[in-house]
Motif scaffolding. Structure first.
Motif, PDB file in Angstrom:
ATOM      1  N   VAL A 355       1.079  -0.833   0.218  1.00 10.85           N
ATOM      2  CA  VAL A 355       0.259  -0.138  -0.261  1.00 10.85           C
ATOM      3  C   VAL A 355       0.684   1.162   0.043  1.00 10.85           C
ATOM      4  N   VAL A 356       1.444   1.458   0.909  1.00  9.78           N
ATOM      5  CA  VAL A 356       2.983   2.290   0.930  1.00  9.78           C
ATOM      6  C   VAL A 356       3.912   1.770   0.572  1.00  9.78           C
ATOM      7  N   ALA A 357       5.061   2.270   0.226  1.00 11.29           N
ATOM      8  CA  ALA A 357       6.222   1.916   0.630  1.00 11.29           C
ATOM      9  C   ALA A 357       7.061   2.889   1.182  1.00 11.29           C
ATOM     10  N   THR A 390       2.219  -5.362  13.291  1.00  8.37           N
ATOM     11  CA  THR A 390       0.485  -6.222  11.799  1.00  8.37           C
ATOM     12  C   THR A 390       0.046  -5.697  12.521  1.00  8.37           C
ATOM     13  N   LEU A 391      -1.140  -4.587  11.719  1.00  9.00           N
ATOM     14  CA  LEU A 391      -2.193  -4.376  12.251  1.00  9.00           C
ATOM     15  C   LEU A 391      -4.195  -4.392  11.494  1.00  9.00           C
ATOM     16  N   GLY A 392      -4.914  -4.260  12.179  1.00  5.50           N
ATOM     17  CA  GLY A 392      -6.201  -5.361  11.487  1.00  5.50           C
ATOM     18  C   GLY A 392      -6.629  -4.348  11.889  1.00  5.50           C
ATOM     19  N   PHE A 397      -2.954   3.898   9.099  1.00  7.23           N
ATOM     20  CA  PHE A 397      -1.759   4.271   9.346  1.00  7.23           C
ATOM     21  C   PHE A 397      -1.402   4.887   8.132  1.00  7.23           C
ATOM     22  N   GLY A 398      -0.400   5.339   7.947  1.00  8.15           N
ATOM     23  CA  GLY A 398       0.372   6.113   6.845  1.00  8.15           C
ATOM     24  C   GLY A 398      -0.069   7.964   7.356  1.00  8.15           C
ATOM     25  N   GLU A 399      -0.355   7.908   8.984  1.00 11.59           N
ATOM     26  CA  GLU A 399      -0.167   9.198   9.840  1.00 11.59           C
ATOM     27  C   GLU A 399       1.241   9.772   9.527  1.00 11.59           C
ATOM     28  N   MET A 400       2.155   9.273   9.524  1.00 11.94           N
ATOM     29  CA  MET A 400       3.699  10.421   9.770  1.00 11.94           C
ATOM     30  C   MET A 400       3.492  10.620   8.751  1.00 11.94           C
ATOM     31  N   SER A 401       3.703  10.064   7.149  1.00  7.41           N
ATOM     32  CA  SER A 401       4.012  11.209   6.967  1.00  7.41           C
ATOM     33  C   SER A 401       3.179  12.242   6.242  1.00  7.41           C
ATOM     34  N   LEU A 402       1.552  11.827   6.313  1.00  2.47           N
ATOM     35  CA  LEU A 402       1.018  12.479   6.132  1.00  2.47           C
ATOM     36  C   LEU A 402       1.134  13.941   6.960  1.00  2.47           C
ATOM     37  N   GLU A 406       7.448  14.095   5.708  1.00  2.48           N
ATOM     38  CA  GLU A 406       8.457  13.220   5.660  1.00  2.48           C
ATOM     39  C   GLU A 406       8.313  11.849   5.023  1.00  2.48           C
ATOM     40  N   PRO A 407       9.296  11.231   4.171  1.00  2.93           N
ATOM     41  CA  PRO A 407       9.104  10.303   3.606  1.00  2.93           C
ATOM     42  C   PRO A 407       8.195   9.093   4.540  1.00  2.93           C
ATOM     43  N   ARG A 408       8.051   8.182   4.003  1.00  2.00           N
ATOM     44  CA  ARG A 408       7.037   7.088   4.464  1.00  2.00           C
ATOM     45  C   ARG A 408       7.961   6.319   5.354  1.00  2.00           C
ATOM     46  N   ARG A 409       8.053   5.932   6.580  1.00  2.00           N
ATOM     47  CA  ARG A 409       9.341   5.154   7.073  1.00  2.00           C
ATOM     48  C   ARG A 409       9.089   3.921   7.381  1.00  2.00           C
ATOM     49  N   ALA A 410       7.658   3.533   6.844  1.00  2.46           N
ATOM     50  CA  ALA A 410       8.070   1.846   6.787  1.00  2.46           C
ATOM     51  C   ALA A 410       7.317   1.391   5.646  1.00  2.46           C
ATOM     52  N   THR A 411       7.117   0.247   5.001  1.00  2.00           N
ATOM     53  CA  THR A 411       6.555   0.003   3.852  1.00  2.00           C
ATOM     54  C   THR A 411       5.618  -0.960   4.884  1.00  2.00           C
ATOM     55  N   VAL A 412       3.880  -0.431   3.805  1.00  2.00           N
ATOM     56  CA  VAL A 412       2.520  -1.036   4.488  1.00  2.00           C
ATOM     57  C   VAL A 412       2.465  -2.388   3.505  1.00  2.00           C
ATOM     58  N   GLN A 413       2.353  -3.515   4.047  1.00  2.98           N
ATOM     59  CA  GLN A 413       2.150  -4.709   3.001  1.00  2.98           C
ATOM     60  C   GLN A 413       1.222  -5.822   3.159  1.00  2.98           C
ATOM     61  N   GLU A 448       4.109   6.811  19.642  1.00  2.00           N
ATOM     62  CA  GLU A 448       4.277   5.626  19.664  1.00  2.00           C
ATOM     63  C   GLU A 448       4.737   5.073  18.590  1.00  2.00           C
ATOM     64  N   ARG A 449       4.482   5.257  17.481  1.00  2.00           N
ATOM     65  CA  ARG A 449       4.678   4.038  15.834  1.00  2.00           C
ATOM     66  C   ARG A 449       6.535   4.337  16.331  1.00  2.00           C
ATOM     67  N   ARG A 450       6.697   5.626  16.417  1.00  2.00           N
ATOM     68  CA  ARG A 450       8.506   5.517  16.025  1.00  2.00           C
ATOM     69  C   ARG A 450       9.544   5.383  17.493  1.00  2.00           C
TER      70      ARG A 450
HETATM   71  P1  CMP Z   1       3.963   6.683   6.980  1.00  2.00           P
HETATM   72  O1  CMP Z   1       5.533   6.784   7.384  1.00  2.00           O
HETATM   73  O2  CMP Z   1       3.169   7.255   6.847  1.00  2.00           O
HETATM   74  O3  CMP Z   1       3.928   5.489   6.322  1.00  2.00           O
HETATM   75  C1  CMP Z   1       4.373   4.017   7.053  1.00  2.00           C
HETATM   76  C2  CMP Z   1       3.627   3.768   8.290  1.00  2.00           C
HETATM   77  O4  CMP Z   1       4.394   2.576   8.767  1.00  2.00           O
HETATM   78  C3  CMP Z   1       3.711   5.079   8.918  1.00  2.00           C
HETATM   79  O5  CMP Z   1       3.624   6.259   8.678  1.00  2.00           O
HETATM   80  C4  CMP Z   1       2.920   4.748   9.792  1.00  2.00           C
HETATM   81  O6  CMP Z   1       1.634   4.930  10.031  1.00  2.00           O
HETATM   82  C5  CMP Z   1       3.519   3.115   9.758  1.00  2.00           C
HETATM   83  N1  CMP Z   1       3.623   2.124  11.104  1.00  2.00           N
HETATM   84  C6  CMP Z   1       5.063   2.930  11.268  1.00  2.00           C
HETATM   85  N2  CMP Z   1       5.421   2.311  12.094  1.00  2.00           N
HETATM   86  C7  CMP Z   1       4.443   1.228  12.973  1.00  2.00           C
HETATM   87  C8  CMP Z   1       4.768   0.753  14.301  1.00  2.00           C
HETATM   88  N3  CMP Z   1       5.999   0.309  15.503  1.00  2.00           N
HETATM   89  N4  CMP Z   1       3.771   0.717  14.237  1.00  2.00           N
HETATM   90  C9  CMP Z   1       2.578   0.199  13.765  1.00  2.00           C
HETATM   91  N5  CMP Z   1       2.659   1.308  12.679  1.00  2.00           N
HETATM   92  C10 CMP Z   1       3.302   1.609  12.411  1.00  2.00           C
END
Ligand code: CMP
Length: 496
Positions: A355-357, A390-392, A397-402, A406-413, A448-450
């Motif tokens: 979904v996001v890389a 793992t999200l359910g 998700f996606g709130e960090m860049s939004l 900044e660029p996406r911090r993770a890949t969500v698959q 928290e996610r950071r």
């Molecule tokens: P964003 O960086 O926009 O895109 C990747 C997303 O992965 C990120 O936003 C978060 O929403 C999600 N993400 C990153 N790290 C975590 C984490 N530790 N736990 C859950 N979700 C995360």
């Protein structure tokens, strides 16, 4: 019929032939007949038995079929004919025994009686049927062409209804309304309760019921219903000279029940069911003309399964319901949720779809409706991405860049086939403007996610360091072993 005629002709020929042989023999060779030889005895026996058959046929034709059938006004039961035929044969055989064979007739009859007793014990069921059949014939309560109903004593068995076609020496035949023949053993006929619809007269009273609303006065209801049934009495099958009647039968929550009584000649040509149909149809017709109808129940009860919660996410209400289940939006009012619902973009993804890389730019937020998604992070130390979460359903998700740009911090698959909803930055910005508490939830999630991501990076670094140490120690260990093995071999040379 052909069989009867054939037997009669054979019997007549036998009589003529035997008498001719006897006459011929007495004229040509009288000595052949003298001295009690077997030939005349056989010829006389045949003559007598054939004669008895002819006598029975004569009784059948002249007495049963003409006189008695006319007197009874129908067919003569076969059992009477059989009994008389048996008597004729018995008398004939006694004559043959006494006159032709010059034996004691009393002894013959006694032997016949003894044989009869033994036979009777062996086939007493048949005898029971026989005598019941006789009794039924003699008392005359049921005769051929009567419509009768047999009500078996067992409550489970259904009544048998039909027209008597034959009363035989073993069984009685009933022709049913369906045009089938029921063969009923005579003992059953004697044991069951028999209703004879044709006696004492062919007319029988039947009844059917109809419910009318209590608001219809009884006088009016009776007038209409009586008029309906009365208009039928001249129809074929109804008894014209017997007055029908309408009575109040009972009251219930449906209405007042009226009993409509009428007389018919059952199955001539109407069956009671057909007559009831005619009466009720006519009654409904008369009620309709009067602007009325049969009563209907006033209470309507619907049975249905208890509704299972089901969300239709194609509608705004359904999507608003979905948002209610997302932790990010639980604080929103229904009005806000409906506005947000209108902006949701639905995405259906197969498993393994990204979904996001990580590293891409992004300005959208995602809400998970169905399925599960892995959050994967690539680190410098580890060659393979590390799964950090793992999200359910209900997660976002996606709130960090939004929020940070900044660029996406993770890949969500997608880990499984998934349904997610996408929200644009503008929509989220408008929402935050209206409900600033949403920003608090998002900010907390980012924080928290950071922390989670940093830990993953650290762990990956630690793991990479561990891996490097393990590799290096392996190499050193091999060097040490090589070195010592060489020293040992030079101190203790192996003899060649
Ligand atoms: P964003 O960086 O926009 O895109 C990747 C997303 O992965 C990120 O936003 C978060 O929403 C999600 N993400 C990153 N790290 C975590 C984490 N530790 N736990 C859950 N979700 C995360």
């Amino acid at each position: 019929m052909y069989k009867v005629r054939f037997l009669t002709i054979v019997a007549a020929l036998a009589v003529v032939l035997c008498q001719f042989v006897l006459l011929f023999a007495s004229a040509i060779a009288p000595e052949a007949l003298a001295g009690g030889g077997w030939l005349p005895k056989v010829l006389w026996t045949i003559t007598c038995l054939a004669g008895a058959h002819l006598v029975n046929r004569a009784i059948d034709v002249l007495i049963w079929d003409r006189l008695v059938a006319k007197a009874l006004g129908g067919t003569v039961p076969a059992i009477l004919k059989t009994m008389v035929a048996v008597v004729v044969y018995l008398v004939t055989m006694s004559m043959v025994v006494g006159l032709v064979y010059e034996q004691n007739v009393a002894a013959f009859l006694t032997a016949l009686g003894a044989g009869g007793v033994v036979l009777g014990l062996a086939v007493r069921g048949i005898f029971s049927d026989l005598f019941t059949g006789l009794a039924v014939n003699l008392d005359g309560n049921v005769v051929i062409d009567d419509w009768i109903q047999l009500s078996p004593r067992s409550a489970q068995a259904r009544p048998l209804l039909g027209r008597v076609r034959e009363i035989g020496w073993r069984s009685t035949q009933l022709e049913t309304e369906d045009g089938t023949l029921l063969i009923i053993p005579n003992t059953v006929l004697a044991e069951d309760l028999v209703t004879n619809f044709t006696r004492p007269t062919a007319s029988t009273r039947y009844e059917c019921t109809i419910d009318l609303d209590p608001s219809v006065p009884c006088d009016r209801a009776k007038r209409i219903l009586l008029g309906a049934v009365r208009s039928l009495v001249i129809s074929r099958g109804f008894v014209a000279d017997k007055e029908p009647a309408v009575l109040v039968s009972s009251t219930s929550e449906i209405g007042i029940q009226y009993l409509i009584r009428f007389w018919i000649q059952p199955w001539n040509p109407l069956s009671p069911t057909t007559a009831c149909d005619a009466v009720l149809s006519r009654a409904i017709q008369h009620l309709t003309v009067a602007g009325l109808a049969p009563a209907r129940g006033k209470t309507e009860i619907f049975y249905d399964r208890i509704a299972t919660p089901r969300m239709d996410d194609t509608t705004a209400e359904g999507r608003s319901q979905l948002l209610q289940g997302v932790q990010l939006f639980t604080s929103l009012e229904e009005e806000d949720r409906l506005l947000l619902a209108a902006e949701l973009k639905r995405l259906v993804l197969p498993a393994k779809e990204t979904v996001v890389a990580q590293g891409d730019n992004g300005d959208t937020l995602y809400i998970i409706a169905e399925g599960a998604l892995d959050v994967l992070v690539k680190t410098e130390q580890a060659p393979e991405p590390v799964r950090v979460a793992t999200l359910g359903a209900g997660d976002f998700f996606g709130e960090m860049s939004l929020l940070t740009g900044e660029p996406r911090r993770a890949t969500v698959q997608a880990a499984t086939p998934t349904v997610i909803y996408e929200l644009s930055r503008d929509t989220v910005a408008e929402l935050i403007e209206r409900r600033p508490d949403v920003a608090d939830v998002l900010s907390r999630a980012v924080a928290e996610r950071r922390v989670g991501l940093d830990a993953a990076h650290r762990n990956a670094g630690h793991a990479a360091k561990e891996a490097a140490v393990a590799t290096l120690s392996g190499q050193v260990s091999r060097l040490v072993r090589d070195f010592f093995s060489r020293r040992i071999r030079s101190s203790f040379p192996v003899p060649s």
